[in-house]
Design a protein around this motif. Sequence first.
Motif, PDB file in Angstrom:
ATOM      1  N   ASN A   1       0.816  -1.205   0.000  1.00 10.70           N
ATOM      2  CA  ASN A   1       0.000   0.000   0.000  1.00 10.70           C
ATOM      3  C   ASN A   1       0.854   1.261   0.000  1.00 10.70           C
ATOM      4  N   SER A   2       2.170   1.118   0.110  1.00 11.49           N
ATOM      5  CA  SER A   2       3.039   2.285   0.156  1.00 11.49           C
ATOM      6  C   SER A   2       3.263   2.827  -1.244  1.00 11.49           C
ATOM      7  N   LEU A   3       3.731   4.058  -1.318  1.00 10.83           N
ATOM      8  CA  LEU A   3       4.030   4.674  -2.603  1.00 10.83           C
ATOM      9  C   LEU A   3       5.054   3.853  -3.363  1.00 10.83           C
ATOM     10  N   ARG A   4       6.082   3.366  -2.684  1.00  9.38           N
ATOM     11  CA  ARG A   4       7.140   2.627  -3.355  1.00  9.38           C
ATOM     12  C   ARG A   4       6.610   1.368  -4.021  1.00  9.38           C
ATOM     13  N   MET A   5       5.659   0.691  -3.388  1.00  9.06           N
ATOM     14  CA  MET A   5       5.165  -0.554  -3.953  1.00  9.06           C
ATOM     15  C   MET A   5       4.258  -0.339  -5.158  1.00  9.06           C
ATOM     16  N   LYS A   6       3.852   0.913  -5.399  1.00  9.30           N
ATOM     17  CA  LYS A   6       3.099   1.197  -6.617  1.00  9.30           C
ATOM     18  C   LYS A   6       3.982   1.053  -7.857  1.00  9.30           C
ATOM     19  N   HIS A   7       5.288   1.031  -7.648  1.00  8.69           N
ATOM     20  CA  HIS A   7       6.231   0.900  -8.756  1.00  8.69           C
ATOM     21  C   HIS A   7       6.758  -0.526  -8.886  1.00  8.69           C
ATOM     22  N   ALA A   8       6.180  -1.477  -8.149  1.00  9.00           N
ATOM     23  CA  ALA A   8       6.654  -2.861  -8.151  1.00  9.00           C
ATOM     24  C   ALA A   8       5.618  -3.777  -8.782  1.00  9.00           C
ATOM     25  N   THR A   9       6.092  -4.687  -9.626  1.00  9.02           N
ATOM     26  CA  THR A   9       5.234  -5.667 -10.285  1.00  9.02           C
ATOM     27  C   THR A   9       5.739  -7.065  -9.961  1.00  9.02           C
ATOM     28  N   GLN A  10       4.858  -7.916  -9.452  1.00  6.57           N
ATOM     29  CA  GLN A  10       5.262  -9.288  -9.163  1.00  6.57           C
ATOM     30  C   GLN A  10       5.218 -10.109 -10.444  1.00  6.57           C
ATOM     31  N   LEU A  11       6.304 -10.836 -10.708  1.00  6.98           N
ATOM     32  CA  LEU A  11       6.402 -11.675 -11.892  1.00  6.98           C
ATOM     33  C   LEU A  11       6.013 -13.107 -11.554  1.00  6.98           C
ATOM     34  N   ALA A  12       5.549 -13.828 -12.560  1.00 12.68           N
ATOM     35  CA  ALA A  12       5.203 -15.232 -12.357  1.00 12.68           C
ATOM     36  C   ALA A  12       6.463 -16.018 -12.027  1.00 12.68           C
ATOM     37  N   ALA A  13       6.408 -16.818 -10.970  1.00 12.79           N
ATOM     38  CA  ALA A  13       7.559 -17.618 -10.551  1.00 12.79           C
ATOM     39  C   ALA A  13       7.061 -18.795  -9.728  1.00 12.79           C
ATOM     40  N   PRO A  14       7.736 -19.938  -9.835  1.00  8.75           N
ATOM     41  CA  PRO A  14       7.338 -21.096  -9.032  1.00  8.75           C
ATOM     42  C   PRO A  14       7.804 -20.955  -7.590  1.00  8.75           C
ATOM     43  N   ALA A  15       7.097 -21.610  -6.656  1.00  3.83           N
ATOM     44  CA  ALA A  15       7.589 -21.676  -5.286  1.00  3.83           C
ATOM     45  C   ALA A  15       8.933 -22.405  -5.315  1.00  3.83           C
ATOM     46  N   PRO A  16       9.871 -22.132  -4.413  1.00  6.10           N
ATOM     47  CA  PRO A  16       9.690 -21.372  -3.176  1.00  6.10           C
ATOM     48  C   PRO A  16      10.212 -19.941  -3.247  1.00  6.10           C
ATOM     49  N   TYR A  17      10.143 -19.291  -4.391  1.00  5.26           N
ATOM     50  CA  TYR A  17      10.610 -17.909  -4.443  1.00  5.26           C
ATOM     51  C   TYR A  17       9.609 -17.038  -5.186  1.00  5.26           C
ATOM     52  N   VAL A  18       9.735 -15.727  -4.959  1.00  5.28           N
ATOM     53  CA  VAL A  18       8.927 -14.750  -5.680  1.00  5.28           C
ATOM     54  C   VAL A  18       9.865 -13.734  -6.312  1.00  5.28           C
TER      55      VAL A  18
END
Length: 244
Positions: free
Chosen positions: A19-36
């Motif tokens: 919800n922070s301003l900084r996270m508005k610039h972050a995009t989660q990419l598709a990745a298998p567990a156990p990492y993101v």
Amino acid sequence: MRTWRPTRTGSAGWHASRNSLRMKHATQLAAPAPYVLWLVGLDAEPTAAEVGLLAPAERARASKMRWDRDRIRFLAAHCALRLLLAEREGVPPQSLRYAAGAHGKPRLQGEGRCSFSLSYAAQQALIAIADGTEIGVDATRLIPLPDAGQLAERYCSPVERMDLDQLPEAERAAAFLRCWTRKEAVLKATGIGLGLPLQQIDAGIGEARRHLTVPTPPREQRVELASVPAGGQLVAAVARVVPG
């Protein structure tokens, strides 16, 4: 192995990093567990509140940078990393402390903490966070490489050089950069830095996932490696050490 925990509110009223301003610039990419994997834009300068979350050593390092562009990029990447790690660990961002491993690889202080890796590519950063395994990422922009053949002679394994030679010249730059990022991701995951010649890491020039056995004295490490489809002109790879 721990599961991914939801964000929780800390005693100081800290809330979800997304919800922070900084996270508005972050995009989660598709990745298998156990990492993101997260792709973070670094053009916007962090707010004073975000910079205040960093450790004094991080702020001091940024203040010594000559160019504003480099300072903003460093602060933006490290603010994003700290917020993502804090969300993962369920603690206030300012409470996180870093330590260095045997070869200088950064890690979180404390037992049972997640591992992480950060790589810059122009005005973007690629961040990986993993549970129960060491992780490494590397990213670069796709650029012309008229000397790709010479670079391959210096850094690639015999098999990789042969595969590059069989490609049309127009495809060799992208293939070499894929190979380079894959090798760098392996070095970061194993934590040996430049302690192993790149020619000894047969990472491949393609995008396919593969497993490698990496000689890292006093023991070998088994590594899972893959290219990252990050989009645009970004070439990236991720590697994780297979436990056991």
